[in-house]
Design an enzyme around this catalytic site. Sequence first.
Site, short mmCIF file in Angstrom:
data_model
loop_
_atom_site.label_atom_id
_atom_site.label_comp_id
_atom_site.label_asym_id
_atom_site.label_seq_id
_atom_site.Cartn_x
_atom_site.Cartn_y
_atom_site.Cartn_z
N CYS A 211 5.15 66.83 33.98
CA CYS A 211 6.25 66.59 33.04
C CYS A 211 6.74 65.15 33.07
O CYS A 211 7.59 64.78 32.27
CB CYS A 211 7.39 67.54 33.32
SG CYS A 211 6.83 69.22 33.54
N HIS B 145 11.99 69.86 25.18
CA HIS B 145 11.17 69.32 26.27
C HIS B 145 9.68 69.50 25.98
O HIS B 145 9.01 70.32 26.60
CB HIS B 145 11.59 70.03 27.58
CG HIS B 145 10.88 69.54 28.81
ND1 HIS B 145 10.40 68.26 28.95
CD2 HIS B 145 10.59 70.18 29.98
CE1 HIS B 145 9.83 68.14 30.15
NE2 HIS B 145 9.93 69.29 30.78
N SER C 143 15.26 74.49 29.91
CA SER C 143 14.90 73.70 28.74
C SER C 143 13.93 74.53 27.90
O SER C 143 13.22 75.38 28.41
CB SER C 143 14.25 72.38 29.17
OG SER C 143 13.16 72.63 30.01
N LYS D 149 17.53 70.04 27.91
CA LYS D 149 18.10 71.35 27.61
C LYS D 149 18.35 71.55 26.11
O LYS D 149 17.96 72.57 25.54
CB LYS D 149 19.41 71.53 28.40
CG LYS D 149 20.12 72.84 28.14
CD LYS D 149 19.35 74.01 28.70
CE LYS D 149 19.65 75.31 27.98
NZ LYS D 149 18.93 75.46 26.70
#
Lengths: 381, 129
Positions: free
Chosen positions: A83, A330, A205, A326
């Site tokens: 990520c 994402h 998220s 959030k």
Amino acid sequence: MREVAVIGCGMTKFGELWKKSLRDIFVEAALKAIDDAGVDHIESMYVGSMTPGLFVGQEHIGALMADYLGVAPIPAVRVESACCSGGMALRLGFFEIASGYSDLVLVGGVEKMTDGADVTYALASAADQDYEVYHGITFPGLYAMIAKAHMHHYGTTRKQLAAVSVKNHYNGSFNPNAQFPKEVTIDQVINATLVADPLTVLDSSPVSDGAACAILVSMDLAKKLNKPVIKILGSGAATDALALHTREDITTLKAVKDSAESAYKMAGIKPSDVSFAEVHDCFSIAEICIIEELGFVKKGQGGPFTEKGNTSLEGKIPVNPSGGLKSKGHPVGATGIAQVVEVVEQLKGNAGKRQVKNAKIGLAQNMGGSGASSVTHIFQI
Amino acid sequence: MPSPGYRREMPQRYRLEAAKCKKCGKVSFPPRLVCSGCGSREFDKTKLSDNGKIVTYTTIRVAPAQFTTQVPYSIAIVEVDNGVRITTQVVDCKPEDLEIGKKVKLVFRKLYSEGHTGIICYGYKAILI
């Protein structure tokens, strides 16, 4: 090392972009960044993406994106660190210019997650396949175990976790690129569907499609182009054990701390000099741990600090004015660059209703997995 | 997604084989080629203790495809008696029975069956004692 500046940014709206392909999403963001910078060419490109192979069956996207952006034969490569692929792409572009090798580099990130793949499986590939995933762990599960430990050791409450989501959704309600630009309440977060106890779907998220890009140049070139210049003051990256269970302390995101310390050192600043931060709130507990590791609050005090409003837009240190992962969404590979887009907007004073007052120094922190890799950048107008 | 054969056949899954560093004594599970404590490459074989306690835990409600028939299931980080920590399911109990610090014992179980061919994947799980 030479000084490096950001002179242009662009991103797509984050969300379920079912009618757009992976390549079209990336090219849309890249063109926005190129137009924003007002440049007529780029010398090389780094594309952050976690796992386009698992999400849409496409690897080798450095060349693909260069082709569809119409910039081949320049060098272009995909960068992967789960990520924080986007943040790591930025770091590589930064060093390419700082080293003197190039003057003009595009750094970007893209992910298309919402249409097709088993997302839980694909994301879990960032954890230890042999010793975590094999036993049935998921990403919400890993962060849930961090949350349980944080609550046990420091007395962090369910309500304090929810306060992160409430604050970020409030900020995101002013962000036109956010996937979920709407407010939520503490009760809604706590009573939402459980994903991995104690985390609910509103602690997490969302799954998103999207891309973001930025144009980096040497400071010399930036001055010639006569554009508002955002200087990259510092870049830091670090790693930690991939498996959460291997780490000495379950509640400590050591790679985040290490990456921040490197970035602070390069920038020559301390945490109290930072005006605002975009951080990797993939789950509510993550933001609480991160603000502790970044040195904004003492270890263990992230929960009460957040609950008292210190990280709100008007607070002592605004965190995630964009709405964070959030509310904004994402798309994992794009997140690190989308943070840069927000930092640049804030430093230029263009963030509208979510504008942080006196924004001089912005920090962007992006991490991979349950915190096994982290990258921190510091920017100044 | 099918897992590579080595993943199912690791001896440490079935016999809890671990490696004890000859230099600093740190126990690695799974065995490593380089000690994470001191960098040494010399190890003795040892066996992981099958007794331990819960360090942290959760209940998984949304699982990847191979585990969806098992939800909700409990999973924990367990510290076994020789100091090593592992991630494992905790079974034969209700999610609300788990607590940080509770004692567990590792047992040999089926974890899931894989893909269209239904290959059975075995390994360790924990039970409360």
